[in-house]
Enzyme design. Structure first.
Site, PDB file in Angstrom:
ATOM      1  N   LEU A  23       0.811  -1.221   0.000  1.00  0.00           N
ATOM      2  CA  LEU A  23       0.000   0.000   0.000  1.00  0.00           C
ATOM      3  C   LEU A  23       0.842   1.267   0.000  1.00  0.00           C
ATOM      4  O   LEU A  23       1.898   1.330   0.621  1.00  0.00           O
ATOM      5  CB  LEU A  23      -0.914  -0.005   1.223  1.00  0.00           C
ATOM      6  CG  LEU A  23      -1.859  -1.206   1.343  1.00  0.00           C
ATOM      7  CD1 LEU A  23      -2.691  -1.105   2.626  1.00  0.00           C
ATOM      8  CD2 LEU A  23      -2.766  -1.312   0.124  1.00  0.00           C
ATOM      9  N   ARG A  60       4.990  -0.405  -7.634  1.00  0.00           N
ATOM     10  CA  ARG A  60       6.150  -0.836  -8.402  1.00  0.00           C
ATOM     11  C   ARG A  60       7.311   0.160  -8.337  1.00  0.00           C
ATOM     12  O   ARG A  60       8.413  -0.153  -8.799  1.00  0.00           O
ATOM     13  CB  ARG A  60       5.751  -1.079  -9.867  1.00  0.00           C
ATOM     14  CG  ARG A  60       4.879  -2.326 -10.074  1.00  0.00           C
ATOM     15  CD  ARG A  60       4.583  -2.559 -11.552  1.00  0.00           C
ATOM     16  NE  ARG A  60       3.962  -3.848 -11.824  1.00  0.00           N
ATOM     17  CZ  ARG A  60       2.652  -4.034 -12.050  1.00  0.00           C
ATOM     18  NH1 ARG A  60       1.824  -3.006 -12.034  1.00  0.00           N
ATOM     19  NH2 ARG A  60       2.172  -5.246 -12.294  1.00  0.00           N
ATOM     20  N   HIS A  80      -3.531   4.281  -2.408  1.00  0.00           N
ATOM     21  CA  HIS A  80      -4.514   3.356  -1.831  1.00  0.00           C
ATOM     22  C   HIS A  80      -5.218   3.985  -0.627  1.00  0.00           C
ATOM     23  O   HIS A  80      -6.430   3.839  -0.439  1.00  0.00           O
ATOM     24  CB  HIS A  80      -3.824   2.068  -1.360  1.00  0.00           C
ATOM     25  CG  HIS A  80      -3.138   1.294  -2.433  1.00  0.00           C
ATOM     26  ND1 HIS A  80      -1.773   1.182  -2.511  1.00  0.00           N
ATOM     27  CD2 HIS A  80      -3.630   0.596  -3.481  1.00  0.00           C
ATOM     28  CE1 HIS A  80      -1.445   0.427  -3.552  1.00  0.00           C
ATOM     29  NE2 HIS A  80      -2.555   0.065  -4.170  1.00  0.00           N
TER      30      HIS A  80
END
Lengths: 285, 285
Positions: B33, B187, B37
Protein backbone atom coordinates in the site's frame (compact mmCIF):
# COMPACT_ATOMS: atom_id res chain seq x y z
CA UNK A 1 -48.44 -8.65 -7.18
CA UNK A 2 -46.26 -5.69 -8.06
CA UNK A 3 -45.33 -5.21 -11.71
CA UNK A 4 -42.05 -3.53 -12.65
CA UNK A 5 -40.95 -2.54 -16.14
CA UNK A 6 -37.98 -0.28 -15.45
CA UNK A 7 -34.50 -1.51 -14.64
CA UNK A 8 -33.96 1.36 -12.20
CA UNK A 9 -37.17 0.49 -10.33
CA UNK A 10 -36.20 -3.17 -10.11
CA UNK A 11 -32.74 -2.29 -8.79
CA UNK A 12 -34.22 0.07 -6.20
CA UNK A 13 -36.84 -2.42 -5.06
CA UNK A 14 -34.38 -5.28 -4.57
CA UNK A 15 -31.96 -2.92 -2.82
CA UNK A 16 -34.65 -2.07 -0.27
CA UNK A 17 -35.61 -5.72 0.20
CA UNK A 18 -31.94 -6.69 0.69
CA UNK A 19 -31.44 -3.95 3.30
CA UNK A 20 -34.53 -5.22 5.12
CA UNK A 21 -32.92 -8.66 5.29
CA UNK A 22 -35.63 -10.23 3.12
CA UNK A 23 -34.65 -13.38 1.26
CA UNK A 24 -35.49 -13.27 -2.44
CA UNK A 25 -36.27 -16.29 -4.59
CA UNK A 26 -35.83 -15.55 -8.29
CA UNK A 27 -37.47 -17.30 -11.24
CA UNK A 28 -36.13 -16.08 -14.59
CA UNK A 29 -38.38 -16.91 -17.55
CA UNK A 30 -39.07 -15.93 -21.15
CA UNK A 31 -42.80 -15.94 -20.40
CA UNK A 32 -45.64 -17.86 -22.03
CA UNK A 33 -45.82 -19.61 -18.70
CA UNK A 34 -46.65 -23.28 -18.24
CA UNK A 35 -46.73 -25.67 -15.28
CA UNK A 36 -42.94 -26.02 -15.39
CA UNK A 37 -42.51 -22.33 -14.62
CA UNK A 38 -45.19 -22.47 -11.94
CA UNK A 39 -43.38 -25.38 -10.27
CA UNK A 40 -40.33 -23.10 -10.01
CA UNK A 41 -42.49 -20.42 -8.40
CA UNK A 42 -43.89 -22.89 -5.87
CA UNK A 43 -40.38 -24.00 -4.88
CA UNK A 44 -39.26 -20.38 -4.58
CA UNK A 45 -42.28 -19.57 -2.42
CA UNK A 46 -41.43 -22.32 0.06
CA UNK A 47 -37.90 -21.12 0.72
CA UNK A 48 -37.97 -17.32 0.48
CA UNK A 49 -39.69 -14.22 1.85
CA UNK A 50 -40.26 -12.73 -1.58
CA UNK A 51 -40.61 -14.32 -5.05
CA UNK A 52 -39.50 -12.31 -8.06
CA UNK A 53 -40.22 -13.60 -11.55
CA UNK A 54 -38.75 -12.03 -14.66
CA UNK A 55 -40.35 -12.32 -18.08
CA UNK A 56 -37.92 -11.31 -20.79
CA UNK A 57 -37.49 -12.82 -24.23
CA UNK A 58 -33.77 -12.14 -24.39
CA UNK A 59 -32.63 -11.22 -27.91
CA UNK A 60 -28.99 -11.88 -26.95
CA UNK A 61 -29.57 -15.63 -26.69
CA UNK A 62 -31.26 -16.05 -30.09
CA UNK A 63 -29.09 -16.54 -33.14
CA UNK A 64 -29.81 -15.31 -36.69
CA UNK A 65 -32.65 -17.37 -38.16
CA UNK A 66 -33.84 -18.54 -34.74
CA UNK A 67 -37.32 -17.90 -33.38
CA UNK A 68 -36.87 -14.64 -31.45
CA UNK A 69 -39.64 -12.90 -33.39
CA UNK A 70 -42.06 -15.82 -33.33
CA UNK A 71 -41.38 -16.90 -29.75
CA UNK A 72 -44.85 -17.01 -28.12
CA UNK A 73 -45.75 -14.04 -25.91
CA UNK A 74 -48.83 -13.22 -23.82
CA UNK A 75 -47.97 -10.89 -20.98
CA UNK A 76 -51.45 -10.41 -19.52
CA UNK A 77 -52.14 -14.14 -19.40
CA UNK A 78 -48.68 -14.63 -17.83
CA UNK A 79 -49.27 -11.93 -15.21
CA UNK A 80 -52.51 -13.60 -14.11
CA UNK A 81 -50.82 -17.02 -13.87
CA UNK A 82 -47.82 -15.61 -12.01
CA UNK A 83 -49.96 -13.81 -9.47
CA UNK A 84 -52.07 -16.89 -8.85
CA UNK A 85 -48.94 -19.04 -8.39
CA UNK A 86 -47.57 -16.71 -5.72
CA UNK A 87 -45.21 -14.31 -7.50
CA UNK A 88 -44.78 -11.13 -5.45
CA UNK A 89 -42.95 -9.05 -8.03
CA UNK A 90 -43.15 -9.50 -11.81
CA UNK A 91 -40.28 -7.83 -13.67
CA UNK A 92 -40.97 -7.51 -17.40
CA UNK A 93 -38.54 -5.04 -18.98
CA UNK A 94 -38.36 -4.15 -22.66
CA UNK A 95 -35.24 -4.99 -24.69
CA UNK A 96 -34.43 -1.27 -24.70
CA UNK A 97 -34.51 -1.22 -20.91
CA UNK A 98 -32.21 -4.23 -20.65
CA UNK A 99 -29.85 -3.23 -23.45
CA UNK A 100 -29.87 0.58 -23.62
CA UNK A 101 -26.46 0.68 -25.29
CA UNK A 102 -24.42 -1.54 -27.55
CA UNK A 103 -22.14 -3.56 -25.28
CA UNK A 104 -19.14 -5.51 -26.51
CA UNK A 105 -18.19 -6.99 -23.12
CA UNK A 106 -18.92 -10.72 -23.42
CA UNK A 107 -19.03 -13.67 -21.06
CA UNK A 108 -17.79 -16.86 -22.73
CA UNK A 109 -19.11 -20.01 -21.09
CA UNK A 110 -16.19 -22.35 -21.83
CA UNK A 111 -16.09 -26.05 -22.62
CA UNK A 112 -19.47 -26.93 -21.12
CA UNK A 113 -21.06 -24.91 -23.93
CA UNK A 114 -19.23 -26.74 -26.73
CA UNK A 115 -21.65 -29.70 -26.81
CA UNK A 116 -25.43 -30.28 -27.14
CA UNK A 117 -27.34 -27.02 -27.72
CA UNK A 118 -24.12 -25.01 -27.52
CA UNK A 119 -22.80 -26.81 -30.59
CA UNK A 120 -25.91 -26.15 -32.69
CA UNK A 121 -26.68 -22.68 -31.29
CA UNK A 122 -23.34 -20.79 -31.31
CA UNK A 123 -23.37 -17.79 -28.96
CA UNK A 124 -26.61 -18.94 -27.28
CA UNK A 125 -25.05 -19.47 -23.86
CA UNK A 126 -23.06 -16.21 -24.10
CA UNK A 127 -26.45 -14.50 -24.28
CA UNK A 128 -27.85 -16.58 -21.43
CA UNK A 129 -24.94 -15.71 -19.13
CA UNK A 130 -25.17 -12.05 -20.09
CA UNK A 131 -28.83 -11.70 -19.27
CA UNK A 132 -28.63 -13.81 -16.11
CA UNK A 133 -25.73 -11.74 -14.78
CA UNK A 134 -27.81 -8.63 -15.34
CA UNK A 135 -30.95 -10.16 -13.82
CA UNK A 136 -29.09 -11.54 -10.78
CA UNK A 137 -27.62 -8.08 -10.15
CA UNK A 138 -30.99 -6.41 -10.57
CA UNK A 139 -32.98 -8.80 -8.37
CA UNK A 140 -30.36 -9.82 -5.74
CA UNK A 141 -31.76 -13.29 -5.10
CA UNK A 142 -30.62 -15.61 -2.36
CA UNK A 143 -31.83 -18.53 -4.49
CA UNK A 144 -32.58 -18.81 -8.20
CA UNK A 145 -34.72 -21.58 -9.70
CA UNK A 146 -34.10 -23.43 -12.95
CA UNK A 147 -35.80 -26.36 -14.58
CA UNK A 148 -33.89 -29.56 -15.21
CA UNK A 149 -35.39 -29.55 -18.71
CA UNK A 150 -32.77 -26.99 -19.73
CA UNK A 151 -30.06 -29.27 -18.35
CA UNK A 152 -27.11 -27.75 -20.16
CA UNK A 153 -28.14 -24.23 -19.20
CA UNK A 154 -28.46 -25.37 -15.60
CA UNK A 155 -25.03 -27.05 -15.60
CA UNK A 156 -23.34 -23.97 -17.09
CA UNK A 157 -25.07 -21.63 -14.65
CA UNK A 158 -24.03 -23.77 -11.68
CA UNK A 159 -20.41 -23.54 -12.82
CA UNK A 160 -20.68 -19.81 -13.50
CA UNK A 161 -22.24 -19.02 -10.12
CA UNK A 162 -19.61 -21.12 -8.33
CA UNK A 163 -16.59 -19.80 -10.29
CA UNK A 164 -17.69 -16.15 -10.02
CA UNK A 165 -18.90 -16.29 -6.41
CA UNK A 166 -22.39 -14.98 -7.09
CA UNK A 167 -23.98 -14.67 -3.62
CA UNK A 168 -26.81 -17.05 -4.39
CA UNK A 169 -27.74 -20.71 -4.66
CA UNK A 170 -29.00 -22.38 -7.82
CA UNK A 171 -31.93 -24.73 -7.26
CA UNK A 172 -32.68 -27.53 -9.71
CA UNK A 173 -36.36 -28.30 -10.22
CA UNK A 174 -37.58 -31.47 -11.94
CA UNK A 175 -39.02 -31.25 -15.45
CA UNK A 176 -42.82 -31.01 -15.52
CA UNK A 177 -44.45 -33.16 -18.21
CA UNK A 178 -47.77 -33.57 -19.99
CA UNK A 179 -49.67 -36.74 -19.16
CA UNK A 180 -48.24 -38.39 -22.26
CA UNK A 181 -44.67 -37.58 -21.15
CA UNK A 182 -43.90 -34.59 -23.37
CA UNK A 183 -41.85 -32.03 -21.43
CA UNK A 184 -43.79 -28.81 -20.88
CA UNK A 185 -42.40 -26.04 -23.06
CA UNK A 186 -43.58 -22.66 -24.25
CA UNK A 187 -42.68 -23.83 -27.74
CA UNK A 188 -45.12 -26.80 -27.67
CA UNK A 189 -47.94 -24.52 -28.90
CA UNK A 190 -46.09 -24.17 -32.17
CA UNK A 191 -46.43 -27.88 -33.01
CA UNK A 192 -49.04 -28.96 -35.56
CA UNK A 193 -51.67 -31.37 -34.15
CA UNK A 194 -49.89 -34.22 -35.92
CA UNK A 195 -46.50 -33.20 -34.49
CA UNK A 196 -48.01 -32.86 -31.03
CA UNK A 197 -49.09 -36.50 -31.26
CA UNK A 198 -45.59 -37.55 -32.29
CA UNK A 199 -43.65 -35.43 -29.78
CA UNK A 200 -44.02 -37.74 -26.72
CA UNK A 201 -41.78 -40.18 -28.62
CA UNK A 202 -38.82 -38.01 -27.61
CA UNK A 203 -39.21 -38.74 -23.91
CA UNK A 204 -40.14 -42.34 -24.63
CA UNK A 205 -36.81 -42.78 -26.43
CA UNK A 206 -34.93 -41.17 -23.54
CA UNK A 207 -36.69 -43.37 -20.99
CA UNK A 208 -35.88 -46.51 -22.97
CA UNK A 209 -32.30 -45.29 -23.17
CA UNK A 210 -32.12 -44.73 -19.41
CA UNK A 211 -33.43 -48.22 -18.74
CA UNK A 212 -30.95 -49.76 -21.16
CA UNK A 213 -28.07 -47.74 -19.70
CA UNK A 214 -28.88 -48.95 -16.21
CA UNK A 215 -29.13 -52.54 -17.48
CA UNK A 216 -26.39 -52.93 -20.06
CA UNK A 217 -24.13 -50.05 -19.16
CA UNK A 218 -22.89 -49.68 -22.74
CA UNK A 219 -23.40 -46.02 -23.70
CA UNK A 220 -22.54 -46.52 -27.38
CA UNK A 221 -25.18 -49.19 -27.74
CA UNK A 222 -27.74 -47.13 -25.86
CA UNK A 223 -27.02 -44.02 -27.89
CA UNK A 224 -27.50 -45.95 -31.11
CA UNK A 225 -30.90 -47.10 -29.91
CA UNK A 226 -31.96 -43.60 -28.84
CA UNK A 227 -30.90 -42.08 -32.16
CA UNK A 228 -32.70 -44.86 -33.98
CA UNK A 229 -35.92 -44.19 -32.03
CA UNK A 230 -35.74 -40.44 -32.62
CA UNK A 231 -35.09 -41.09 -36.31
CA UNK A 232 -38.38 -42.93 -36.57
CA UNK A 233 -40.49 -39.89 -35.54
CA UNK A 234 -42.16 -39.09 -38.91
CA UNK A 235 -42.17 -35.26 -38.89
CA UNK A 236 -39.05 -34.67 -36.81
CA UNK A 237 -35.37 -34.37 -37.52
CA UNK A 238 -33.01 -35.07 -34.65
CA UNK A 239 -30.65 -32.16 -34.00
CA UNK A 240 -28.54 -34.19 -31.60
CA UNK A 241 -28.71 -37.05 -29.13
CA UNK A 242 -25.83 -37.53 -26.69
CA UNK A 243 -24.92 -39.36 -23.51
CA UNK A 244 -22.52 -37.41 -21.31
CA UNK A 245 -21.34 -37.04 -17.74
CA UNK A 246 -23.57 -34.67 -15.77
CA UNK A 247 -23.10 -31.88 -14.84
CA UNK A 248 -19.56 -31.67 -16.32
CA UNK A 249 -20.90 -32.48 -19.83
CA UNK A 250 -17.64 -34.31 -20.54
CA UNK A 251 -17.55 -37.81 -22.01
CA UNK A 252 -18.65 -40.51 -19.58
CA UNK A 253 -15.81 -42.04 -17.61
CA UNK A 254 -15.34 -44.67 -14.92
CA UNK A 255 -15.65 -41.86 -12.34
CA UNK A 256 -18.97 -40.57 -13.65
CA UNK A 257 -21.62 -40.53 -10.95
CA UNK A 258 -24.48 -39.46 -13.18
CA UNK A 259 -25.12 -39.56 -16.92
CA UNK A 260 -27.39 -37.34 -18.97
CA UNK A 261 -29.13 -38.59 -22.08
CA UNK A 262 -30.08 -35.42 -23.94
CA UNK A 263 -31.77 -34.79 -27.26
CA UNK A 264 -32.95 -31.92 -29.44
CA UNK A 265 -35.47 -32.52 -32.19
CA UNK A 266 -36.75 -30.19 -34.92
CA UNK A 267 -40.39 -30.18 -35.95
CA UNK A 268 -41.74 -27.74 -38.57
CA UNK A 269 -42.65 -25.04 -36.04
CA UNK A 270 -40.47 -25.73 -33.03
CA UNK A 271 -37.17 -27.22 -31.93
CA UNK A 272 -37.78 -29.20 -28.71
CA UNK A 273 -35.23 -30.40 -26.16
CA UNK A 274 -35.50 -32.98 -23.42
CA UNK A 275 -33.21 -35.05 -21.24
CA UNK A 276 -33.09 -37.66 -18.54
CA UNK A 277 -30.53 -38.13 -15.77
CA UNK A 278 -29.28 -41.62 -15.00
CA UNK A 279 -27.45 -42.33 -11.72
CA UNK A 280 -24.61 -44.73 -12.47
CA UNK A 281 -23.36 -47.66 -10.43
CA UNK A 282 -19.83 -47.26 -9.20
CA UNK A 283 -20.87 -43.72 -8.38
CA UNK A 284 -17.94 -42.14 -6.56
CA UNK A 285 -19.61 -39.20 -4.86
CA UNK B 1 -9.89 -4.17 12.03
CA UNK B 2 -11.12 -7.62 11.18
CA UNK B 3 -8.94 -9.80 8.97
CA UNK B 4 -10.52 -12.41 6.69
CA UNK B 5 -8.65 -15.02 4.63
CA UNK B 6 -11.43 -17.39 3.60
CA UNK B 7 -13.85 -16.74 0.74
CA UNK B 8 -16.70 -18.36 2.68
CA UNK B 9 -16.08 -16.07 5.68
CA UNK B 10 -16.00 -12.98 3.47
CA UNK B 11 -19.27 -13.99 1.77
CA UNK B 12 -20.94 -14.63 5.11
CA UNK B 13 -19.74 -11.36 6.63
CA UNK B 14 -20.92 -9.21 3.71
CA UNK B 15 -24.22 -11.08 3.65
CA UNK B 16 -24.83 -10.15 7.28
CA UNK B 17 -23.80 -6.53 6.69
CA UNK B 18 -26.13 -6.30 3.67
CA UNK B 19 -29.06 -7.71 5.64
CA UNK B 20 -28.39 -5.12 8.36
CA UNK B 21 -28.69 -2.39 5.73
CA UNK B 22 -25.05 -1.32 6.17
CA UNK B 23 -23.47 0.43 3.20
CA UNK B 24 -20.14 -1.05 2.19
CA UNK B 25 -17.32 0.87 0.52
CA UNK B 26 -14.87 -1.45 -1.22
CA UNK B 27 -11.23 -0.78 -2.06
CA UNK B 28 -9.66 -3.57 -4.14
CA UNK B 29 -5.84 -3.58 -4.11
CA UNK B 30 -2.86 -5.78 -4.82
CA UNK B 31 -1.26 -4.61 -1.58
CA UNK B 32 2.11 -2.98 -0.93
CA UNK B 33 0.00 0.00 0.00
CA UNK B 34 0.94 3.60 -0.69
CA UNK B 35 -0.77 6.96 -0.27
CA UNK B 36 -2.83 6.38 -3.41
CA UNK B 37 -4.51 3.36 -1.83
CA UNK B 38 -4.99 5.22 1.42
CA UNK B 39 -6.72 8.07 -0.42
CA UNK B 40 -9.22 5.50 -1.72
CA UNK B 41 -9.80 4.31 1.85
CA UNK B 42 -10.39 7.86 3.06
CA UNK B 43 -12.97 8.45 0.33
CA UNK B 44 -14.67 5.14 1.12
CA UNK B 45 -14.76 6.04 4.83
CA UNK B 46 -16.56 9.31 4.13
CA UNK B 47 -19.43 7.72 2.20
CA UNK B 48 -20.06 4.30 3.76
CA UNK B 49 -20.79 2.56 7.04
CA UNK B 50 -18.12 -0.08 6.53
CA UNK B 51 -14.87 -0.06 4.53
CA UNK B 52 -13.62 -3.36 3.11
CA UNK B 53 -10.19 -3.53 1.51
CA UNK B 54 -8.98 -6.55 -0.41
CA UNK B 55 -5.31 -7.37 -0.88
CA UNK B 56 -4.86 -9.96 -3.59
CA UNK B 57 -2.10 -10.18 -6.17
CA UNK B 58 -4.30 -11.69 -8.84
CA UNK B 59 -2.42 -14.26 -10.96
CA UNK B 60 -5.15 -14.10 -13.64
CA UNK B 61 -4.18 -10.55 -14.66
CA UNK B 62 -0.46 -11.23 -15.11
CA UNK B 63 0.79 -12.61 -18.41
CA UNK B 64 3.68 -15.02 -18.96
CA UNK B 65 6.96 -13.19 -18.29
CA UNK B 66 5.24 -10.44 -16.30
CA UNK B 67 6.08 -9.64 -12.69
CA UNK B 68 3.59 -11.78 -10.77
CA UNK B 69 6.34 -13.49 -8.76
CA UNK B 70 8.35 -10.36 -8.08
CA UNK B 71 5.40 -8.04 -7.43
CA UNK B 72 6.20 -6.46 -4.02
CA UNK B 73 4.33 -7.94 -1.05
CA UNK B 74 4.34 -7.09 2.68
CA UNK B 75 1.09 -8.12 4.31
CA UNK B 76 1.89 -7.15 7.88
CA UNK B 77 3.01 -3.66 6.90
CA UNK B 78 -0.12 -3.35 4.73
CA UNK B 79 -2.40 -4.48 7.55
CA UNK B 80 -0.98 -1.82 9.89
CA UNK B 81 -1.40 0.91 7.24
CA UNK B 82 -4.92 -0.23 6.35
CA UNK B 83 -6.06 -0.24 9.95
CA UNK B 84 -4.60 3.21 10.57
CA UNK B 85 -6.32 4.58 7.46
CA UNK B 86 -9.72 3.35 8.61
CA UNK B 87 -10.25 -0.04 6.97
CA UNK B 88 -12.81 -2.08 8.93
CA UNK B 89 -12.35 -5.42 7.18
CA UNK B 90 -9.19 -6.57 5.40
CA UNK B 91 -9.80 -9.48 3.01
CA UNK B 92 -6.56 -11.17 1.95
CA UNK B 93 -7.31 -14.56 0.40
CA UNK B 94 -4.75 -16.94 -1.08
CA UNK B 95 -4.80 -17.76 -4.81
CA UNK B 96 -6.09 -21.24 -3.86
CA UNK B 97 -9.01 -19.64 -2.02
CA UNK B 98 -9.88 -17.42 -4.97
CA UNK B 99 -9.33 -20.03 -7.69
CA UNK B 100 -10.03 -23.43 -6.13
CA UNK B 101 -10.76 -25.00 -9.52
CA UNK B 102 -9.71 -24.49 -13.10
CA UNK B 103 -12.35 -22.27 -14.68
CA UNK B 104 -12.73 -21.74 -18.40
CA UNK B 105 -15.57 -19.22 -18.21
CA UNK B 106 -14.10 -15.90 -19.34
CA UNK B 107 -15.18 -12.29 -19.41
CA UNK B 108 -13.90 -10.48 -22.50
CA UNK B 109 -13.69 -6.72 -22.04
CA UNK B 110 -14.31 -5.64 -25.64
CA UNK B 111 -12.93 -2.76 -27.64
CA UNK B 112 -11.91 -0.57 -24.70
CA UNK B 113 -9.25 -3.18 -23.91
CA UNK B 114 -7.73 -3.16 -27.42
CA UNK B 115 -5.60 -0.05 -26.83
CA UNK B 116 -3.03 1.18 -24.30
CA UNK B 117 -2.15 -1.49 -21.70
CA UNK B 118 -4.62 -3.92 -23.25
CA UNK B 119 -2.61 -3.93 -26.47
CA UNK B 120 0.70 -4.69 -24.74
CA UNK B 121 -0.72 -6.98 -22.03
CA UNK B 122 -3.10 -9.40 -23.82
CA UNK B 123 -5.56 -11.02 -21.42
CA UNK B 124 -4.72 -8.58 -18.63
CA UNK B 125 -8.17 -7.02 -18.47
CA UNK B 126 -9.88 -10.43 -18.75
CA UNK B 127 -8.13 -11.24 -15.48
CA UNK B 128 -9.08 -7.89 -13.96
CA UNK B 129 -12.77 -8.35 -14.79
CA UNK B 130 -12.71 -11.93 -13.51
CA UNK B 131 -11.27 -11.04 -10.12
CA UNK B 132 -13.39 -7.91 -9.71
CA UNK B 133 -16.58 -9.81 -10.48
CA UNK B 134 -15.63 -12.31 -7.80
CA UNK B 135 -14.63 -9.61 -5.30
CA UNK B 136 -17.78 -7.55 -5.93
CA UNK B 137 -19.90 -10.64 -5.31
CA UNK B 138 -17.97 -11.52 -2.17
CA UNK B 139 -17.98 -8.04 -0.63
CA UNK B 140 -21.35 -6.64 -1.88
CA UNK B 141 -20.25 -3.01 -1.97
CA UNK B 142 -22.53 -0.07 -2.55
CA UNK B 143 -19.51 1.87 -3.82
CA UNK B 144 -16.11 0.73 -5.08
CA UNK B 145 -13.09 3.01 -5.30
CA UNK B 146 -10.49 3.12 -8.07
CA UNK B 147 -7.57 5.40 -8.74
CA UNK B 148 -7.49 7.51 -11.87
CA UNK B 149 -3.88 6.36 -12.32
CA UNK B 150 -5.20 3.08 -13.75
CA UNK B 151 -7.36 5.06 -16.17
CA UNK B 152 -8.01 2.28 -18.67
CA UNK B 153 -8.94 -0.17 -15.94
CA UNK B 154 -11.30 2.43 -14.50
CA UNK B 155 -12.93 3.12 -17.88
CA UNK B 156 -13.45 -0.59 -18.57
CA UNK B 157 -14.86 -1.23 -15.11
CA UNK B 158 -17.29 1.67 -15.44
CA UNK B 159 -18.58 0.16 -18.70
CA UNK B 160 -18.72 -3.33 -17.22
CA UNK B 161 -20.62 -2.25 -14.11
CA UNK B 162 -23.09 -0.25 -16.21
CA UNK B 163 -23.62 -2.91 -18.91
CA UNK B 164 -24.01 -5.74 -16.40
CA UNK B 165 -26.09 -3.81 -13.83
CA UNK B 166 -23.80 -4.46 -10.88
CA UNK B 167 -25.63 -2.92 -7.91
CA UNK B 168 -22.83 -0.51 -7.06
CA UNK B 169 -21.28 2.80 -8.01
CA UNK B 170 -17.72 3.21 -9.21
CA UNK B 171 -15.91 6.17 -7.67
CA UNK B 172 -12.94 7.76 -9.41
CA UNK B 173 -10.22 9.05 -7.10
CA UNK B 174 -7.47 11.39 -8.29
CA UNK B 175 -3.93 10.06 -8.72
CA UNK B 176 -1.71 10.68 -5.68
CA UNK B 177 1.82 11.80 -6.58
CA UNK B 178 5.24 12.15 -5.00
CA UNK B 179 6.43 15.73 -4.49
CA UNK B 180 8.36 15.54 -7.75
CA UNK B 181 5.23 14.50 -9.65
CA UNK B 182 5.84 10.74 -10.01
CA UNK B 183 2.56 8.86 -9.62
CA UNK B 184 2.56 6.70 -6.48
CA UNK B 185 2.82 3.04 -7.40
CA UNK B 186 3.70 -0.16 -5.59
CA UNK B 187 6.15 -0.84 -8.40
CA UNK B 188 8.18 2.37 -7.75
CA UNK B 189 10.28 0.48 -5.16
CA UNK B 190 11.65 -1.63 -7.98
CA UNK B 191 13.32 1.35 -9.68
CA UNK B 192 17.08 1.82 -9.30
CA UNK B 193 18.10 5.13 -7.61
CA UNK B 194 19.05 6.49 -11.04
CA UNK B 195 15.72 5.42 -12.59
CA UNK B 196 13.84 6.92 -9.66
CA UNK B 197 15.46 10.28 -10.47
CA UNK B 198 14.43 9.97 -14.11
CA UNK B 199 10.86 8.74 -13.54
CA UNK B 200 9.21 12.13 -12.83
CA UNK B 201 9.92 13.00 -16.47
CA UNK B 202 6.91 10.81 -17.37
CA UNK B 203 4.43 13.10 -15.66
CA UNK B 204 6.33 16.19 -16.80
CA UNK B 205 5.87 15.05 -20.41
CA UNK B 206 2.16 14.42 -19.84
CA UNK B 207 1.70 17.83 -18.22
CA UNK B 208 3.45 19.56 -21.11
CA UNK B 209 1.24 17.59 -23.44
CA UNK B 210 -1.91 18.64 -21.61
CA UNK B 211 -0.90 22.29 -21.76
CA UNK B 212 -0.13 22.06 -25.47
CA UNK B 213 -3.40 20.24 -26.16
CA UNK B 214 -5.39 22.97 -24.43
CA UNK B 215 -3.47 25.63 -26.34
CA UNK B 216 -3.01 24.26 -29.83
CA UNK B 217 -5.66 21.58 -29.95
CA UNK B 218 -3.65 19.47 -32.43
CA UNK B 219 -3.42 15.97 -30.92
CA UNK B 220 -0.95 14.68 -33.52
CA UNK B 221 1.48 17.47 -32.77
CA UNK B 222 1.07 17.05 -29.03
CA UNK B 223 1.52 13.29 -29.21
CA UNK B 224 4.75 13.73 -31.16
CA UNK B 225 6.06 16.03 -28.45
CA UNK B 226 5.07 13.66 -25.63
CA UNK B 227 6.69 10.68 -27.37
CA UNK B 228 9.79 12.76 -27.98
CA UNK B 229 10.02 13.72 -24.31
CA UNK B 230 9.54 10.14 -23.13
CA UNK B 231 12.16 8.99 -25.64
CA UNK B 232 14.72 11.25 -23.99
CA UNK B 233 14.49 9.49 -20.58
CA UNK B 234 17.89 7.75 -20.52
CA UNK B 235 17.05 4.39 -18.89
CA UNK B 236 13.48 4.04 -20.08
CA UNK B 237 11.79 2.65 -23.12
CA UNK B 238 8.33 3.94 -23.92
CA UNK B 239 5.80 1.12 -24.23
CA UNK B 240 3.13 3.45 -25.59
CA UNK B 241 1.96 7.04 -25.53
CA UNK B 242 -1.52 7.83 -26.83
CA UNK B 243 -4.14 10.56 -26.85
CA UNK B 244 -7.69 9.24 -26.85
CA UNK B 245 -11.23 10.16 -25.95
CA UNK B 246 -11.98 9.40 -22.30
CA UNK B 247 -13.59 7.24 -21.06
CA UNK B 248 -14.56 5.63 -24.41
CA UNK B 249 -10.86 5.16 -25.35
CA UNK B 250 -11.83 5.73 -28.98
CA UNK B 251 -9.97 8.16 -31.21
CA UNK B 252 -10.62 11.81 -30.37
CA UNK B 253 -13.50 13.35 -32.30
CA UNK B 254 -15.31 16.65 -32.52
CA UNK B 255 -17.74 15.34 -29.89
CA UNK B 256 -15.04 14.43 -27.38
CA UNK B 257 -15.60 16.12 -24.02
CA UNK B 258 -12.41 14.92 -22.41
CA UNK B 259 -9.11 13.57 -23.69
CA UNK B 260 -6.66 11.27 -21.95
CA UNK B 261 -2.95 11.45 -22.57
CA UNK B 262 -1.65 8.09 -21.36
CA UNK B 263 1.80 6.54 -21.33
CA UNK B 264 3.55 3.36 -20.22
CA UNK B 265 7.30 3.30 -19.80
CA UNK B 266 9.65 0.39 -19.06
CA UNK B 267 12.60 0.76 -16.72
CA UNK B 268 14.88 -2.18 -15.86
CA UNK B 269 12.84 -3.29 -12.83
CA UNK B 270 9.38 -1.89 -13.42
CA UNK B 271 6.91 -0.86 -16.08
CA UNK B 272 5.22 2.37 -14.97
CA UNK B 273 2.01 3.92 -16.27
CA UNK B 274 0.60 7.39 -15.88
CA UNK B 275 -1.98 9.62 -17.53
CA UNK B 276 -3.60 13.01 -17.45
CA UNK B 277 -7.15 14.01 -18.35
CA UNK B 278 -7.73 17.13 -20.44
CA UNK B 279 -11.18 18.71 -20.64
CA UNK B 280 -11.76 19.87 -24.20
CA UNK B 281 -13.45 23.00 -25.47
CA UNK B 282 -16.56 22.35 -27.44
CA UNK B 283 -17.41 19.86 -24.72
CA UNK B 284 -20.90 18.59 -25.42
CA UNK B 285 -21.87 17.15 -22.05
Amino acid sequence: MKRIEKVADMAKTSRILAAEGKSIGFVPTMGYLHDGHLALVREAGKENDVVIMSIFVNPAQFGPGEDFESYPRDLERDAALAEKAGVDILFHPSPEEMYPEESDIRILPGRQADVLCGASRPGHFDGVLKVLTKLFHLTRPERAYFGQKDAQQLAIIETFVRNYNFPLEIRRVATVREEDGLAKSSRNVRLTPEERKEAPAIYAALKDGARMLRESGDPELVLGMVRNSLGRIPDAEADYAEILDYPSLRPLSAESGEAIIAAAVRFSGARLIDNILVPLEGKTS
